[in-house]
Design a protein around this motif. Structure first.
Motif, mmCIF file in Angstrom:
data_model
loop_
_atom_site.group_PDB
_atom_site.id
_atom_site.type_symbol
_atom_site.label_atom_id
_atom_site.label_comp_id
_atom_site.label_asym_id
_atom_site.label_seq_id
_atom_site.Cartn_x
_atom_site.Cartn_y
_atom_site.Cartn_z
ATOM 1 N N ARG A 156 0.802 -1.222 0.146
ATOM 2 C CA ARG A 156 0.140 0.018 -0.011
ATOM 3 C C ARG A 156 0.994 1.133 0.119
ATOM 4 O O ARG A 156 2.042 1.196 0.433
ATOM 5 N N PRO B 62 -5.501 -4.194 0.533
ATOM 6 C CA PRO B 62 -5.722 -3.917 1.909
ATOM 7 C C PRO B 62 -4.919 -5.103 2.823
ATOM 8 O O PRO B 62 -4.698 -6.084 2.146
ATOM 9 N N GLY B 63 -4.189 -4.540 3.923
ATOM 10 C CA GLY B 63 -3.643 -5.566 4.777
ATOM 11 C C GLY B 63 -2.116 -5.918 4.452
ATOM 12 O O GLY B 63 -1.378 -6.538 5.304
ATOM 13 N N ALA B 64 -1.606 -5.064 3.132
ATOM 14 C CA ALA B 64 -0.317 -5.195 2.983
ATOM 15 C C ALA B 64 0.607 -4.294 3.768
ATOM 16 O O ALA B 64 0.020 -3.259 4.189
ATOM 17 N N THR C 231 2.706 -0.917 4.348
ATOM 18 C CA THR C 231 2.263 0.197 3.768
ATOM 19 C C THR C 231 3.705 1.112 3.647
ATOM 20 O O THR C 231 4.401 1.344 4.541
ATOM 21 N N GLY D 63 4.062 -1.227 8.994
ATOM 22 C CA GLY D 63 4.139 -2.849 9.021
ATOM 23 C C GLY D 63 5.241 -3.523 8.928
ATOM 24 O O GLY D 63 6.322 -3.092 9.534
ATOM 25 N N GLU E 94 8.424 -8.220 5.415
ATOM 26 C CA GLU E 94 7.682 -8.478 4.513
ATOM 27 C C GLU E 94 7.687 -7.400 3.324
ATOM 28 O O GLU E 94 7.650 -7.785 1.937
#
Length: 429
Positions: free
Chosen positions: A23, A35-37, A39, A73, A77
């Motif tokens: 994101r 969504p959920g990735a 950022t 986040g 990852e």
């Protein structure tokens, strides 16, 4: 209307030819992407001007160090997703086109210009080492490069490395601690060198003295450690005095090329050869060979990269060169082995411990993040960001087998052919 994030996402996907796996959150509060990735936070449009003037890694690095971009986040990852999309893309992908000829790149540049503004680029962060001129790996230039990396404050390194003050790959068991894993690494090296009471050990690039102290205290060796960092040397000497080992350990501020008081029974070179450079590596191997007695052992602990199809195309990573290890170069392990053999060594063992370095780096990142306010005060906020990015990205590189690390045991085997290495009975693992 707050839409900077959507515009940035569209530009990035047009440029890369793939969906963006992270994101984006822009300075205007807008967000776009899966969504959920993790950022990518673009805190200031100034970051776009950096990318316009220095597209690619260096522009991104400058924006990161300046605090203009960040990750919200899981950092690992995010770096893994971006590495798979950008750094590990094949050469036949669309991104290989020349910027001046690719209309997509010209259109993306125009889009960035509208978002970032036409102002001149901001100056590089003060943590960036300005480009040096002249030949690589002269004594003066190497000393400046080492000082840039290591003379940033021993307090900062204490926070990152922990009590062991060992700045190289640890040797882990399943449930170990960083401190225990570093102790086990030092002991592994001493056992590979078969150190015993009274042996003369030369520790090349001795850092803050941990290997020298361990070899003297646990094995009774007489140790000479050399470093180009005055801050490291001062710290190591105090530790040695506190341990009551001044009669067994000498720390010198000295270039390895200037060591003349051989022969030594053993040499350890732990995380130092990466600084030597390809133009000096044979000289390095010749020098260490000349300093060993016949039958003496060398333990060379060194990061290695994967071979290139065209080795002449190898280039040092810009972020690492400007912010972390100036003039540092990695070589494939095969080239290192060959060079040591050309110098006269017999290579007896190559121990690959790549996964151990990924775990070590994650432990250092944890240390840094836990002590973030103090670390930023000890060095600078920009320097702390350099180290967080460098260590986390390096962990991902080790995990993805883009780089590795190896302990190479070599012997100055005498003419008789008796290497002194036992046929079996090796308690090295």
């Amino acid at each position: 209307m707050a839409d900077a994030a959507l515009r940035l996402t569209t530009l990035a996907e047009e440029l890369l030819g793939d969906p963006l796996p992270v994101r984006i959150r822009a300075w205007d509060g807008s967000e776009s992407g899966p969504p959920g990735a993790p950022t990518l936070v673009v805190r200031h449009r100034r970051a776009l001007r950096r990318l316009l003037w220095r597209p690619g890694e260096l522009g991104l690095a400058r924006a990161w160090v300046a605090g203009e971009i960040d990750i919200d986040g899981d950092l690992y990852e995010a770096l893994g997703l971006l590495a798979g999309l950008v750094w590990e893309r094949g050469s036949d992908r669309k991104s290989a086109a020349h910027p001046a000829l690719d209309p997509r790149l010209r259109a993306a540049a125009r889009g960035l210009l509208k978002l970032g503004g036409p102002l001149p680029p901001p100056p590089p962060p003060v943590e960036e080492l300005r480009r040096r001129t002249g030949p690589l790996h002269t004594r003066r230039r190497d000393k400046e490069a080492i000082s840039h990396h290591y003379d940033v404050g021993n307090d900062f390194y204490e926070l990152v490395l922990g009590p062991s003050m060992v700045y190289s790959c640890a040797y882990w068991d399943e449930a170990g601690t960083l401190e225990g894993a570093q102790r086990d690494k030092l002991d592994l090296i001493c056992r590979k060198l078969e150190l015993k009471e009274g042996d003369r050990l030369l520790d090349v690039g001795c850092g803050w003295g941990s290997m020298a102290i361990h070899a003297a205290r646990e094995y009774g060796a007489q140790v000479t450690g050399v470093t180009l960092s005055r801050e490291q040397a001062a710290y190591a000497r105090k530790r040695i005095a506190d341990e009551g080992l001044t009669d067994r350990v000498e720390i010198r501020v000295q270039d390895y090329r200037d060591v003349k008081d051989g022969p030594y029974d053993a040499i350890s070179s732990i995380g130092m050869a990466e600084h030597v450079g390809r133009v000096r590596y044979r000289e390095y191997a010749d020098q260490l060979f000349s300093l060993l007695r016949p039958g003496g052992r060398l333990l060379n602990h060194q990061i290695a990269r994967r071979p290139e199809k065209d080795e002449s195309a190898y280039r040092v990573d810009e972020f690492i060169d400007r912010y972390v290890f100036p003039d540092g170069e990695l070589a494939p392990v095969g080239r290192t082995v060959a060079t040591l053999e050309q110098a006269g060594f017999e290579v007896r063992d190559v121990h690959a411990i790549r996964e151990h370095y990924a775990r070590t780096l994650r432990a250092w990142v944890d240390n840094l993040e836990r002590a973030w306010p103090q670390a930023a005060r000890c060095a600078s906020a920009g320097r702390a960001r350099v180290w967080r990015l460098y260590m986390a990205a390096s962990a991902v590189s080790f995990e993805r087998n883009r780089i590795g690390v190896n302990q190479i045991l070599a012997v100055r085997t005498p003419e008789s052919g008796n290497s002194g290495v036992p046929l079996r009975n090796r308690d090295w693992r």
